[in-house]
Design a protein around this motif. Structure first.
Motif, PDB file in Angstrom:
ATOM      1  N   ALA A  24       0.831  -1.205   0.000  1.00 28.32           N
ATOM      2  CA  ALA A  24       0.000   0.000   0.000  1.00 28.32           C
ATOM      3  C   ALA A  24       0.854   1.238   0.000  1.00 28.32           C
ATOM      4  O   ALA A  24       1.845   1.318   0.721  1.00 28.32           O
ATOM      5  CB  ALA A  24      -0.917   0.009   1.210  1.00 28.32           C
ATOM      6  N   SER A  25       0.462   2.179  -0.819  1.00 24.50           N
ATOM      7  CA  SER A  25       1.081   3.489  -0.756  1.00 24.50           C
ATOM      8  C   SER A  25       0.011   4.487  -0.330  1.00 24.50           C
ATOM      9  O   SER A  25      -1.180   4.227  -0.449  1.00 24.50           O
ATOM     10  CB  SER A  25       1.650   3.897  -2.118  1.00 24.50           C
ATOM     11  N   GLY A  26       0.437   5.587   0.182  1.00 26.33           N
ATOM     12  CA  GLY A  26      -0.523   6.592   0.618  1.00 26.33           C
ATOM     13  C   GLY A  26      -0.852   6.442   2.088  1.00 26.33           C
ATOM     14  O   GLY A  26      -0.468   7.261   2.893  1.00 26.33           O
ATOM     15  N   ARG A  27      -1.557   5.404   2.430  1.00 25.91           N
ATOM     16  CA  ARG A  27      -1.928   5.164   3.815  1.00 25.91           C
ATOM     17  C   ARG A  27      -1.668   3.713   4.160  1.00 25.91           C
ATOM     18  O   ARG A  27      -1.525   2.872   3.288  1.00 25.91           O
ATOM     19  CB  ARG A  27      -3.411   5.492   4.046  1.00 25.91           C
ATOM     20  N   THR A  28      -1.644   3.428   5.440  1.00 29.88           N
ATOM     21  CA  THR A  28      -1.455   2.052   5.851  1.00 29.88           C
ATOM     22  C   THR A  28      -2.648   1.208   5.442  1.00 29.88           C
ATOM     23  O   THR A  28      -3.791   1.652   5.496  1.00 29.88           O
ATOM     24  CB  THR A  28      -1.246   1.961   7.368  1.00 29.88           C
ATOM     25  N   ILE A  29      -2.350  -0.020   5.039  1.00 33.12           N
ATOM     26  CA  ILE A  29      -3.418  -0.901   4.598  1.00 33.12           C
ATOM     27  C   ILE A  29      -4.031  -1.661   5.765  1.00 33.12           C
ATOM     28  O   ILE A  29      -4.999  -2.406   5.593  1.00 33.12           O
ATOM     29  CB  ILE A  29      -2.881  -1.877   3.520  1.00 33.12           C
ATOM     30  N   SER A  30      -3.484  -1.478   6.960  1.00 33.04           N
ATOM     31  CA  SER A  30      -3.905  -2.284   8.101  1.00 33.04           C
ATOM     32  C   SER A  30      -5.349  -2.028   8.498  1.00 33.04           C
ATOM     33  O   SER A  30      -5.963  -2.861   9.154  1.00 33.04           O
ATOM     34  CB  SER A  30      -2.977  -2.043   9.291  1.00 33.04           C
ATOM     35  N   SER A  31      -5.913  -0.902   8.133  1.00 29.21           N
ATOM     36  CA  SER A  31      -7.292  -0.587   8.493  1.00 29.21           C
ATOM     37  C   SER A  31      -8.308  -1.095   7.473  1.00 29.21           C
ATOM     38  O   SER A  31      -9.516  -0.919   7.673  1.00 29.21           O
ATOM     39  CB  SER A  31      -7.465   0.929   8.621  1.00 29.21           C
ATOM     40  N   TYR A  32      -7.838  -1.701   6.411  1.00 31.20           N
ATOM     41  CA  TYR A  32      -8.702  -2.060   5.294  1.00 31.20           C
ATOM     42  C   TYR A  32      -8.834  -3.572   5.130  1.00 31.20           C
ATOM     43  O   TYR A  32      -7.863  -4.312   5.316  1.00 31.20           O
ATOM     44  CB  TYR A  32      -8.142  -1.504   3.986  1.00 31.20           C
ATOM     45  N   ALA A  33     -10.042  -3.984   4.774  1.00 37.25           N
ATOM     46  CA  ALA A  33     -10.199  -5.337   4.239  1.00 37.25           C
ATOM     47  C   ALA A  33      -9.608  -5.336   2.830  1.00 37.25           C
ATOM     48  O   ALA A  33      -9.682  -4.331   2.116  1.00 37.25           O
ATOM     49  CB  ALA A  33     -11.666  -5.727   4.189  1.00 37.25           C
ATOM     50  N   VAL A  34      -9.025  -6.452   2.440  1.00 39.12           N
ATOM     51  CA  VAL A  34      -8.362  -6.540   1.141  1.00 39.12           C
ATOM     52  C   VAL A  34      -8.857  -7.771   0.394  1.00 39.12           C
ATOM     53  O   VAL A  34      -8.996  -8.850   0.969  1.00 39.12           O
ATOM     54  CB  VAL A  34      -6.834  -6.612   1.309  1.00 39.12           C
ATOM     55  N   GLY A  35      -9.125  -7.585  -0.865  1.00 41.65           N
ATOM     56  CA  GLY A  35      -9.547  -8.691  -1.703  1.00 41.65           C
ATOM     57  C   GLY A  35      -8.647  -8.843  -2.915  1.00 41.65           C
ATOM     58  O   GLY A  35      -8.036  -7.873  -3.370  1.00 41.65           O
ATOM     59  N   TRP A  36      -8.561 -10.068  -3.396  1.00 43.99           N
ATOM     60  CA  TRP A  36      -7.915 -10.347  -4.671  1.00 43.99           C
ATOM     61  C   TRP A  36      -8.986 -10.743  -5.678  1.00 43.99           C
ATOM     62  O   TRP A  36      -9.866 -11.547  -5.374  1.00 43.99           O
ATOM     63  CB  TRP A  36      -6.896 -11.476  -4.539  1.00 43.99           C
ATOM     64  N   PHE A  37      -8.853 -10.197  -6.863  1.00 39.53           N
ATOM     65  CA  PHE A  37      -9.767 -10.484  -7.948  1.00 39.53           C
ATOM     66  C   PHE A  37      -8.926 -10.815  -9.181  1.00 39.53           C
ATOM     67  O   PHE A  37      -7.731 -10.510  -9.222  1.00 39.53           O
ATOM     68  CB  PHE A  37     -10.656  -9.267  -8.239  1.00 39.53           C
ATOM     69  N   ARG A  38      -9.545 -11.425 -10.173  1.00 40.01           N
ATOM     70  CA  ARG A  38      -8.806 -11.709 -11.398  1.00 40.01           C
ATOM     71  C   ARG A  38      -9.719 -11.572 -12.603  1.00 40.01           C
ATOM     72  O   ARG A  38     -10.931 -11.718 -12.505  1.00 40.01           O
ATOM     73  CB  ARG A  38      -8.196 -13.117 -11.354  1.00 40.01           C
ATOM     74  N   GLN A  39      -9.076 -11.292 -13.732  1.00 38.52           N
ATOM     75  CA  GLN A  39      -9.819 -11.177 -14.984  1.00 38.52           C
ATOM     76  C   GLN A  39      -9.025 -11.857 -16.089  1.00 38.52           C
ATOM     77  O   GLN A  39      -7.903 -11.444 -16.400  1.00 38.52           O
ATOM     78  CB  GLN A  39     -10.080  -9.718 -15.339  1.00 38.52           C
TER      79      GLN A  39
END
Length: 120
Positions: A24-39
C-alpha cells in the motif's frame, strides 16, 4: 486514501506456485479489508479471495479453495496471495483491492494488476 500496488506475477508451469503481494502506498493498509480479484481474457472480473483488516476472517472462491491462501502482515503493510497447484485456467490479470469495514460488498481502491500466466 490507500493505493494498492500488486507484484509477484509471472509465468509458471501448471502445478507450480507463485506468491502475489499487495503493498500500500498513501496510507497504511492495516485498516482495510483486502480482496484479490482476477480477470481472464474475454471474461468478467471475478472474486478470488478476501481477508479482513485483522486477518481473522478469510473467504475464498470455490475455484481456488484449498490451493490459494490469503494472508496479511500489517507491520509490513502488505497482503499476500500464495497460489499453489496452479492450473492453466488460473491465467489472468490479478488485482488487489481494498475497502473499509467488512470483506463483503464493493471495493473502493484498486491496483493496476499483475499478470499471472500458467502454461500447460
Amino acid at each position: 486514501q490507500v493505493q494498492p500496488v500488486e507484484s509477484g506475477g509471472g509465468l509458471v508451469q501448471a502445478g507450480g506456485s507463485l506468491r502475489l503481494s499487495c503493498a500500500a502506498s498513501g496510507r497504511t493498509i492495516s485498516s482495510y479489508a483486502v480482496g484479490w480479484f482476477r480477470q481472464a481474457p474475454g471474461k468478467e472480473r471475478e472474486f478470488v479471495a478476501a481477508i479482513s483488516w485483522s486477518g481473522g476472517n478469510t473467504y475464498y472462491a470455490d475455484s481456488v479453495k484449498g490451493r490459494f491462501t490469503i494472508s496479511r502482515d500489517n507491520a509490513e503493510n502488505t497482503v499476500y496471495l500464495q497460489m499453489n497447484s496452479l492450473k492453466p485456467e488460473d491465467t489472468a490479470v490479478y488485482y488487489c483491492a481494498a475497502k473499509l469495514r467488512g470483506i463483503s460488498g464493493q471495493y473502493d481502491y484498486w491496483g493496476q494488476g499483475t499478470q499471472v500466466t500458467v502454461s500447460s
